[in-house]
Motif scaffolding. Structure first.
Motif, PDB file in Angstrom:
ATOM      1  N   CYS A  87       0.841  -1.193   0.000  1.00  0.00           N
ATOM      2  CA  CYS A  87       0.000   0.000   0.000  1.00  0.00           C
ATOM      3  C   CYS A  87       0.882   1.251   0.000  1.00  0.00           C
ATOM      4  N   HIS A 107       0.227   3.947   1.339  1.00  0.00           N
ATOM      5  CA  HIS A 107       0.036   4.757   2.541  1.00  0.00           C
ATOM      6  C   HIS A 107       1.188   4.491   3.515  1.00  0.00           C
ATOM      7  N   VAL A 108       1.145   3.344   4.200  1.00  0.00           N
ATOM      8  CA  VAL A 108       2.285   2.993   5.047  1.00  0.00           C
ATOM      9  C   VAL A 108       2.820   1.595   4.754  1.00  0.00           C
ATOM     10  N   CYS A 121       1.122  -1.513   4.089  1.00  0.00           N
ATOM     11  CA  CYS A 121       0.404  -2.772   4.364  1.00  0.00           C
ATOM     12  C   CYS A 121       0.143  -3.517   3.048  1.00  0.00           C
ATOM     13  N   CYS A 136      -7.027  -2.167   0.889  1.00  0.00           N
ATOM     14  CA  CYS A 136      -6.021  -2.257   1.957  1.00  0.00           C
ATOM     15  C   CYS A 136      -6.752  -2.400   3.293  1.00  0.00           C
ATOM     16  N   HIS A 145      -6.078   0.814   6.770  1.00  0.00           N
ATOM     17  CA  HIS A 145      -6.790   2.079   7.035  1.00  0.00           C
ATOM     18  C   HIS A 145      -7.843   2.344   5.959  1.00  0.00           C
ATOM     19  N   GLY A 155      -7.679   1.963   2.584  1.00  0.00           N
ATOM     20  CA  GLY A 155      -7.252   2.464   1.269  1.00  0.00           C
ATOM     21  C   GLY A 155      -7.880   1.631   0.157  1.00  0.00           C
TER      22      GLY A 155
HETATM   23  S1  FES Z   1      -1.544   1.166   4.866  1.00  0.00           S
HETATM   24 FE1  FES Z   1      -3.042   0.995   3.351  1.00  0.00          FE
HETATM   25  S2  FES Z   1      -4.460   2.503   3.878  1.00  0.00           S
HETATM   26 FE2  FES Z   1      -2.969   2.687   5.396  1.00  0.00          FE
END
Ligand code: FES
Length: 248
Positions: free
Chosen positions: A155, A157-158, A160, A173, A176, A178
């Protein structure tokens, strides 16, 4: 006795007159452009020796500072080299065969597992979602690396792992919330950019997956970025890629 006191008074120098502001204004100013001698003796420096151009105090101070700088450099430079060196070390590009040409569809993704970091076992592996290039939906520039589309499961974002949900035609995801569309573009949640991709190529009948790259919301290619780093607008300059990450 009286006479000798008078004599002493007569010989005593008159008391010094207090300097007035006029005296200060009229005081001669040293010409800073006047050439001074390079010899300390000519400059009336205390303890000057004939033929000496630098005072011993200044010479000793300079020598001590130079020795100190060399000693400090000898300790800190190797430590800095060890700490910073790996950042600039570029690993060679790896290509890994993930299947045959006819094992992938134009309309759906197939998950394959490939090694990102060799030598560390399962921890170095990742899932990549693969499909054939589909001119009806794909907008990537047509070149030798776009015969197949390989989308990273990490992902943006961070980091995952995302999962392809066929029924919804979305990458989801779980961390969070996503959500990414069929092309890996963010359509919901906090990720700041689309899912990363990998270069692909065809060698004989084999499909190979190579280095990772990142894309902005228009799917333009950029050198790989870390999760959380946007690539649209000024983001591409605020978050440059690591020096060790090479473009293909
Ligand atoms: S790691 Fe995927 S939305 Fe936060």
């Amino acid at each position: 006795m009286k006479r000798s006191r008078r004599c002493a008074q007569a010989l005593r120098p008159p008391p010094a007159r207090a300097e007035t502001s006029l005296d200060i204004l009229l005081r001669p100013v040293a010409d800073k452009h006047a050439k001074t001698s390079k010899y300390t003796a000519d400059r009336n420096m205390p303890g000057a020796v004939e033929g000496e151009t630098i005072t011993r105090r200044r010479f000793m101070t300079g020598t001590a500072h130079t020795a100190g700088a060399i000693a400090a450099g000898a300790f800190t430079l190797p430590a800095l080299g060890f700490a910073i060196g790996p950042i600039f070390k570029q690993a060679p590009h790896r290509w890994e065969t993930v299947g045959k040409v006819d094992s992938f569809s134009e309309f759906n993704y197939t998950a394959v597992v490939m090694t990102l970091t060799p030598g560390i076992g399962e921890a170095g592996k990742t899932t990549v979602y693969m499909r054939k290039f589909n001119p009806a939906i794909d907008t990537d520039p047509s070149d030798r690396y776009t015969k197949f589309i390989a989308i990273s499961s990490r992902c943006a974002h961070v980091g995952c792992p995302v999962r392809w949900v066929d029924a919804a035609e979305r990458f989801i995801c779980p961390c969070h919330g996503g959500v990414y569309d069929l092309l890996g573009r963010r359509v919901g949640g906090p990720p700041p950019r689309p899912l990363d991709r990998f270069y692909t190529r065809v060698v004989g009948e084999d499909v190979q997956v190579g280095p990772r790259y990142s894309v902005n919301s228009e799917l333009q290619r950029f050198s790989p970025r870390d999760p959380g780093e946007p690539l649209d607008g000024i983001g591409q300059y605020l978050y440059p890629s690591r020096p060790s990450e090479r473009k293909l």
